[in-house]
Design an enzyme around this catalytic site. Structure first.
Site, PDB file in Angstrom:
ATOM      1  CB  VAL A 126      43.328  35.026  52.047  1.00 29.11           C
ATOM      2  CG1 VAL A 126      44.439  34.087  52.488  1.00 29.11           C
ATOM      3  CG2 VAL A 126      43.249  35.078  50.525  1.00 29.11           C
TER       4      VAL A 126
ATOM      5  CG  ASP B 136      46.827  41.373  38.174  1.00 23.59           C
ATOM      6  OD1 ASP B 136      47.177  42.535  37.869  1.00 23.59           O
ATOM      7  OD2 ASP B 136      46.075  41.117  39.132  1.00 23.59           O
TER       8      ASP B 136
ATOM      9  CE  LYS C 154      42.356  33.550  45.771  1.00 21.12           C
ATOM     10  NZ  LYS C 154      43.352  33.667  44.662  1.00 21.12           N
TER      11      LYS C 154
ATOM     12  N   GLY D 130      38.760  40.755  45.346  1.00 19.36           N
ATOM     13  CA  GLY D 130      37.566  40.880  44.541  1.00 19.36           C
ATOM     14  C   GLY D 130      36.758  39.601  44.468  1.00 19.36           C
ATOM     15  CG  MET D 131      37.625  36.688  42.000  1.00 17.73           C
ATOM     16  SD  MET D 131      38.431  35.448  40.946  1.00 17.73           S
ATOM     17  CE  MET D 131      37.215  34.131  40.973  1.00 17.73           C
ATOM     18  N   GLY D 132      37.260  36.734  46.678  1.00 20.92           N
ATOM     19  CA  GLY D 132      37.071  35.977  47.905  1.00 20.92           C
ATOM     20  C   GLY D 132      37.878  36.511  49.056  1.00 20.92           C
TER      21      GLY D 132
END
Length: 691
Positions: free
Chosen positions: A30, A140, A45, A26-28
């Site tokens: 790898v 999480d 990342k 969701g954020m980036g």
């Protein structure tokens, strides 16, 4: 991807060449990348451009890296570097893992045997317990954030990933963008209080609940609450009882089924009190107590101050080292152990016992207490560990033994090997025969610091500068990194004045001694690095300068740069053992225990009297629960340096793990006499025990 949407594959980020995309979140993204100088593969990342434009998201991205580095646990993925260049690339460099996620395993094979599930869950619990010690809540936990690799003979060695939504300590600089009423995490693994968005109640017990769901999933192949919609799943967590594990899989031991049900209790206070308690009960529920190595809890708080040095027999050391003849019984210190090649640990799935973050400095060798340039009839000395800092955090009151003999190592034990990490001091090098005058004096000074002879192209040729270097080297003798003595300051001042000499700034030896003086003064790492890099730029074959640079970079937590510098020093002079020993200590510090043991074994093959090599290898064996080997190495260390506290403290713990109570008490009392505060408590309590 880049800001304009192009793929990063084939491009360079700093020293790294991007090879392929490994995954997208969701954020980036790898990527797999290669450090082109070291030839080392890593994972990088990156943040998505849209998210990188948000300051809070960027701060949280890097706060995650700081949290992982603070926890420093072998079952948490290692972050080795971060780059945050305003207007430029923003990314994390992480260890590259070769394996599969637990989620992939469960999708491929379905339910796992109880013992197999417990071994995996035990490693997850160990990692998260270390995070909880630092007041960090993961929030999480799920199978897709648990990676399984093969390491040190363990077929399913756990690496916990993604602290991206963790609740972080304020001092980490994290920005908690959540608000009351907002859910954070993955619904299928959320605790009831987390599903309700009750942020204030989401603590240790929420992670315990999530691990309970993971264990349920591993044992049964399904989730405790399933539904056709997110709402159905969330209602299940909040209002429904999970189906009994034993009703789904009859082979699960009743004690394990009951423990899973307790971990999934609706009220936090009805769940196990801590991750360590859950871990102990998991192993007991399937009869694997003998495989359990207790983790030592670490008190959350500010990082320990930078440790001192592992120095060569300094008679003017603090009182912790003073006093002493060897008074441990002959039974405690047995015959000299022969070298043993490292072996693999049991394939139990249980990682080595972990402690707090290992200290952050590897320092180069310091000289023995003899006059630089003068004869020393006492012969070569070896390095020893510095005294414990009083503010290194809490220490366990005594090891708890259960099943296989085990030792809870904790903060005070990391110290012996890494608590003041420095370099092994080996044989002193004499200046080349036939030399006289200032050059011979400076060569003797370098030999006193256990460095190889300065390469001819690097040697100072200006007589005036050389005279100042000889003066500074005499002032620096018997010093150590961050010793901050008046003579260290005088040497630094003298070198600063000498820079006014026309030739000084062009002499590599001048900058090498400036780097050493700054290191001894405890100057900012950037100043030590700058001086060492200047020496190397003027003379690239200067092995001792590369070793100093490695030390400075390690102190700055630039692990890639430190390793590169140490390996450069070794390549330039294969007989130079200090950087090899530093490399081994760094490997042990980052919990690459097999590599670290092998490296220190190579050091001991070159010099079987290297105290610190025995000490650090013994510490590594303790972490691996190889107590016989640990005791053999620590006995050697105690023989070599009977006035040093660290070997006796570690040896007492090894003996206690082996059930040798009398020998353990003798070693601990010896450590107490040398000033170890925790040993004093242990000696007093153990002395009253029947003998």
């Amino acid at each position: 991807m880049t800001d304009d949407g192009e793929s990063l594959v084939g491009k360079k980020l700093g020293a790294y060449r991007i090879e392929c995309l490994l995954g997208t979140g969701g954020m980036g993204e790898v990527y797999r990348a290669l450090h082109e100088v070291l030839g080392r593969s890593v994972a990088i990342k990156t943040l998505k451009p849209a998210i990188a434009a948000d300051a809070k998201s960027v701060e949280r991205f890097f706060a995650e890296a700081r949290a992982v580095n603070l926890i420093r646990h072998e079952n948490i993925v290692e972050v080795t570097d971060l780059v945050n260049e305003p207007g430029g690339p923003r990314y994390l460099v992480m260890e590259l893992l070769d394996g599969q996620t637990l989620g992939e395993l469960l999708r491929d094979v379905g339910p796992l045997a109880p013992a197999r599930a417990v071994r995996i869950a035990g490693q997850i619990a160990s990692a998260i317990a270390a995070a909880h010690d630092k007041d960090i809540i993961h929030r999480d936990l799920k199978p897709d954030n648990v990676f399984l690799i093969r390491r040190a003979g363990v077929a399913e060695y756990v690496k916990v990933l993604d602290f991206g939504v963790a609740r972080l300590r304020p001092d980490l600089g994290g920005v908690d963008a959540t608000a009351s009423g907002m859910m954070i995490g993955t619904p299928a693994y959320m605790a009831p209080e987390q599903a309700r968005g009750e942020r204030a109640r989401v603590g240790v017990s929420a992670d315990i609940y999530a691990l309970g769901v993971i264990v349920f999933h591993m044992l049964t192949g399904r989730l405790p609450f399933e539904g056709n919609s997110l709402a159905e799943v969330l209602v299940g967590h909040q209002a429904q009882d999970p189906p009994p594990v034993s009703a789904l899989i009859s082979q699960v031991p009743p004690a394990l089924a009951a423990l899973v049900a307790r971990a999934l209790a609706k009220q936090p206070e009805d769940r196990p009190a801590s991750m360590r308690e859950l871990r102990r009960e998991l192993f007991a529920s399937v009869g694997l107590e003998g495989e359990l190595v207790e983790d030592a809890p670490v008190t959350a708080g500010p990082p320990a101050t930078r440790p001192g040095s592992l120095r060569a027999g300094a008679s003017d050391s603090p009182s912790l080292w003073s006093g002493a003849t060897l008074d441990v019984s002959a039974a405690a210190i047995g015959p000299r152990a022969e070298e043993q090649a490292p072996r693999e640990p049991p394939t139990s799935g249980e990682p080595p016992a972990s402690g707090p973050p290992a200290p952050r400095s590897l320092i180069e060798s310091s000289p023995p207490p003899s006059s630089v340039g003068e004869g020393d009839e006492r012969g070569p000395r070896v390095a020893t560990a510095a005294p414990l800092s009083s503010d290194r955090g809490s220490l366990p009151r005594r090891p708890r033994l259960r099943g296989y003999a085990r030792v809870a190592i904790g903060a005070g034990l990391v110290v012996a090997l890494a608590a003041a990490l420095a370099v092994v001091v080996l044989t002193r090098r004499a200046p080349p025969s036939g030399e006289r005058g200032p050059r011979a004096a400076l060569a003797a000074a370098a030999a006193g610091h256990h460095e190889p002879p300065t390469p001819l192209p690097c040697q100072c040729r200006d007589e005036n500068v050389l005279a100042e270097l000889v003066r500074a080297s005499k002032l620096l003798r018997d010093g150590a990194p961050s010793s901050r003595r008046a003579s260290d300051q005088e040497a630094a001042t003298s070198l600063s004045i000498a820079r006014e000499l026309p030739a000084a700034s062009k002499e590599p030896e001048y900058w090498h001694w400036v780097a050493r003086a700054r290191l001894f003064l405890g100057a900012p790492t950037s100043e030590v690095t700058a001086a060492a890099e200047t020496a190397i730029a003027l003379c690239p074959t200067y092995a001792a300068a590369h070793n100093l640079l490695g030390t400075a970079r390690f102190n700055a937590r630039d692990l890639v740069g430190a390793e590169r510098a140490y390996r450069a020093a070794i390549e330039l002079d294969p007989t130079y053992v200090a950087p090899l020993a530093n490399l081994g200590l760094m490997q042990i510090d980052r919990r690459d225990l097999v590599e670290g043991i092998a490296t220190q074994t190579a050091v001991l093959a070159r010099d079987p009297t290297a105290y610190v090599a025995y000490l650090s290898r013994g510490q590594a064996y303790l972490w691996r629960n190889e107590l016989e080997r640990a005791a053999a190495d620590l006995e050697q260390a105690a023989r070599l340096e009977p006035a040093r506290v660290d070997a006796f403290w570690l040896l007492g713990n090894a003996y206690q793990g082996l059930g040798r109570s009398q020998d353990a008490n003798a070693a601990l009392c010896r450590a107490a006499k040398l000033g170890h505060p925790e040993a004093a408590e242990r000696c007093a309590s153990d002395a009253a025990a029947p003998r």
